[in-house]
Design an enzyme around this catalytic site. Structure first.
Site, PDB file in Angstrom:
ATOM      1  N   HIS A   1      13.814   1.042 -47.957  1.00 56.46           N
ATOM      2  CA  HIS A   1      13.852  -0.041 -48.952  1.00 56.46           C
ATOM      3  C   HIS A   1      14.812  -1.135 -48.490  1.00 56.46           C
ATOM      4  CE1 HIS A   1      13.622  -2.299 -52.519  1.00 56.46           C
ATOM      5  NE2 HIS A   1      14.354  -1.575 -53.340  1.00 56.46           N
TER       6      HIS A   1
ATOM      7  N   LYS B   1       8.726   2.430 -34.448  1.00 57.23           N
ATOM      8  CA  LYS B   1       8.723   1.647 -35.685  1.00 57.23           C
ATOM      9  C   LYS B   1       9.553   0.390 -35.472  1.00 57.23           C
ATOM     10  CE  LYS B   1       9.413   1.930 -40.685  1.00 57.23           C
ATOM     11  NZ  LYS B   1       8.052   1.470 -40.954  1.00 57.23           N
TER      12      LYS B   1
ATOM     13  N   GLY C   1      11.286  -5.007 -40.167  1.00 55.68           N
ATOM     14  CA  GLY C   1      11.311  -6.433 -40.466  1.00 55.68           C
ATOM     15  C   GLY C   1       9.949  -7.090 -40.489  1.00 55.68           C
ATOM     16  N   PHE C   2       8.869  -6.290 -40.323  1.00 57.14           N
ATOM     17  CA  PHE C   2       7.529  -6.869 -40.280  1.00 57.14           C
ATOM     18  C   PHE C   2       6.598  -6.143 -41.246  1.00 57.14           C
ATOM     19  CE2 PHE C   2       9.396  -8.232 -36.354  1.00 57.14           C
ATOM     20  CZ  PHE C   2       8.923  -9.531 -36.212  1.00 57.14           C
TER      21      PHE C   2
ATOM     22  N   HIS D   1       4.533  -5.859 -45.142  1.00 58.28           N
ATOM     23  CA  HIS D   1       5.028  -5.657 -46.497  1.00 58.28           C
ATOM     24  C   HIS D   1       4.029  -4.833 -47.281  1.00 58.28           C
ATOM     25  CE1 HIS D   1       6.565  -6.591 -50.539  1.00 58.28           C
ATOM     26  NE2 HIS D   1       7.705  -6.812 -49.919  1.00 58.28           N
TER      27      HIS D   1
ATOM     28  N   ARG E   1       9.147 -15.692 -48.781  1.00 51.85           N
ATOM     29  CA  ARG E   1      10.599 -15.763 -48.596  1.00 51.85           C
ATOM     30  C   ARG E   1      10.957 -15.966 -47.130  1.00 51.85           C
ATOM     31  NH1 ARG E   1      11.754 -10.044 -51.171  1.00 51.85           N
ATOM     32  NH2 ARG E   1      10.065  -9.673 -49.689  1.00 51.85           N
TER      33      ARG E   1
ATOM     34  N   ASP F   1      13.502 -10.036 -44.729  1.00 56.61           N
ATOM     35  CA  ASP F   1      14.714  -9.569 -44.060  1.00 56.61           C
ATOM     36  C   ASP F   1      14.862 -10.080 -42.635  1.00 56.61           C
ATOM     37  OD1 ASP F   1      15.695  -7.756 -46.162  1.00 56.61           O
ATOM     38  OD2 ASP F   1      13.868  -6.641 -45.747  1.00 56.61           O
TER      39      ASP F   1
ATOM     40  N   ARG G   1       8.089   8.791 -68.064  1.00 61.66           N
ATOM     41  CA  ARG G   1       7.959  10.204 -67.722  1.00 61.66           C
ATOM     42  C   ARG G   1       6.535  10.471 -67.237  1.00 61.66           C
ATOM     43  NH1 ARG G   1       5.952  15.129 -66.731  1.00 61.66           N
ATOM     44  NH2 ARG G   1       7.314  16.871 -67.311  1.00 61.66           N
TER      45      ARG G   1
END
Length: 374
Positions: free
Chosen positions: A221, A254, A257-258, A260, A269, A311, A355
């Protein structure tokens, strides 16, 4: 075996509730806060205006904004007891652990006794989070106890002033303002959903925000901006980045930063912060990290059709502003608390405990066997 219902791993694509705060990737890209496009806000608003918007649903008038600023300034200084707690957190701790512990401690020292107090406690967190990370940082890495209050005009200026112990340039303040706006809110992401789950139990606001910080601490995350900094700083120049990324792709490594989970064509953004990365690089007279980042963007799109997320270009932007890499994700916290708090308020206003159910995949019913017969 119990009959399984229709479910989706990770709840991808499942609607878990309603919100009036944010839309994400409705048409494959795009991000709005309370109906305002994030690019418009980043270009024209201050972070304080956006924080106010998220809390109250409308942009403030000048009088409302002035009162909001004054309330924030009045709450910036950390209580001595919290400073002592921060001094006892070891130097080896990750700054995200510091933010999680600092928020929890703040909730003990300045408790929310009734939900009618929630707006005051939101101001308390917005005001104090910059000092929590910078006080711990300076105490352990520079051997000094800094003053945590200031008369800076904004949260961005306040943070940079505490971090650098000097007056930041106007360009750096503007860049950080834009960054804080971009990170402020993002619908039902993992940390926000964690905050809403906690809030649905009617816990206090500090417990709910602490749950969100703990969730953001996970590498799937938060932390992508730190990982992006590690990536781009490992290359000498754009040509080296081309070769290095191709080798990583060949090895199926991996690359952070790429891509989404929600956006399909681009991250709005990233477009905004990329421009700030360029301006900050030009200001310091060093475009190498920006050029490396741009080459990485070209390679990832050419080879995988993956675009940089929010990011990626934050990495070189923060680095050239003199921000230590370990503090990248805590800045995310400093911003996103505005969104988390708005979601907590929204959850409380129309609450039902969250829940969900689960599909059982374990053993069929069994009879207990005495230990002597096992």
């Amino acid at each position: 075996m119990v009959q399984k219902s229709t479910s989706t791993a990770g709840l991808r694509g499942q609607v878990a509730g309603e919100t009036a705060l944010c839309t994400v990737g409705v048409t494959g890209s795009g991000l709005t806060y309370c109906g305002y496009d994030v690019s418009d806000l980043a270009a024209n608003a201050t972070f304080e205006e956006v924080a106010y918007l998220l809390q109250f649903g409308q942009l403030p008038s000048q009088d409302e904004l002035d009162r909001f600023h004054q309330a924030l300034k009045a709450q910036r200084a950390l209580p001595q007891a919290l400073c002592e707690i921060l001094e006892r957190i070891p130097k080896s701790a990750h700054p995200m652990d510091v933010m999680r512990t600092g928020c929890s401690a703040l909730g003990v020292l300045q408790q929310e006794n009734d939900f009618s107090e929630q707006d005051d406690h939101i101001i308390n967190m917005l005001a104090k989070f910059p000092a929590i990370m910078t006080y711990w940082y300076h105490f352990h890495f520079n051997g000094k106890k800094i003053e945590t209050g200031s008369n800076a005009d904004s949260i961005a200026e306040h943070f940079l002033e505490l971090l650098t112990q000097s007056s930041p340039s106007e360009l750096h303040v503007q860049a950080l303002q834009a960054s804080l706006i971009l990170y402020a809110e993002h619908e039902f992401n993992a940390s926000t959903f964690a905050a809403r789950v906690a809030a649905s139990t009617l816990t206090d606001i500090y417990s709910a925000v602490t749950a969100a910080i703990g969730t953001l601490r996970g590498p799937l995350h938060g932390g992508a901006n730190e990982a992006a900094m590690a990536l781009i700083s490992s290359f000498n120049d754009p040509a080296d980045a081309e070769q290095g990324l191709m080798a990583m792709l060949s090895a199926k490594d991996k690359i952070m930063g790429f891509g989404h989970a929600v956006y399909r064509t681009s991250d709005p953004r990233s477009i905004v912060i990329k421009e700030w990365a360029k301006r900050i690089g030009e200001e310091v007279g060093n475009m190498n990290l920006y050029n490396i980042s741009e080459q990485c963007e070209k390679v990832m799109w050419r080879e995988k059709e993956l675009f940089p997320n929010a990011d990626f270009y934050h990495a070189s932007t923060y680095h050239h502003m003199g921000i230590p890499t370990d503090l990248f994700t805590p800045i995310f916290v400093m911003s996103r608390v505005s969104g988390w708090a708005a979601h907590i308020k929204e959850q409380r206003a129309n609450n039902r405990i969250i829940r969900p159910s689960a599909d059982y995949i374990g053993e069929e019913p069994r009879v207990y066997t005495p230990i002597t017969d096992r």
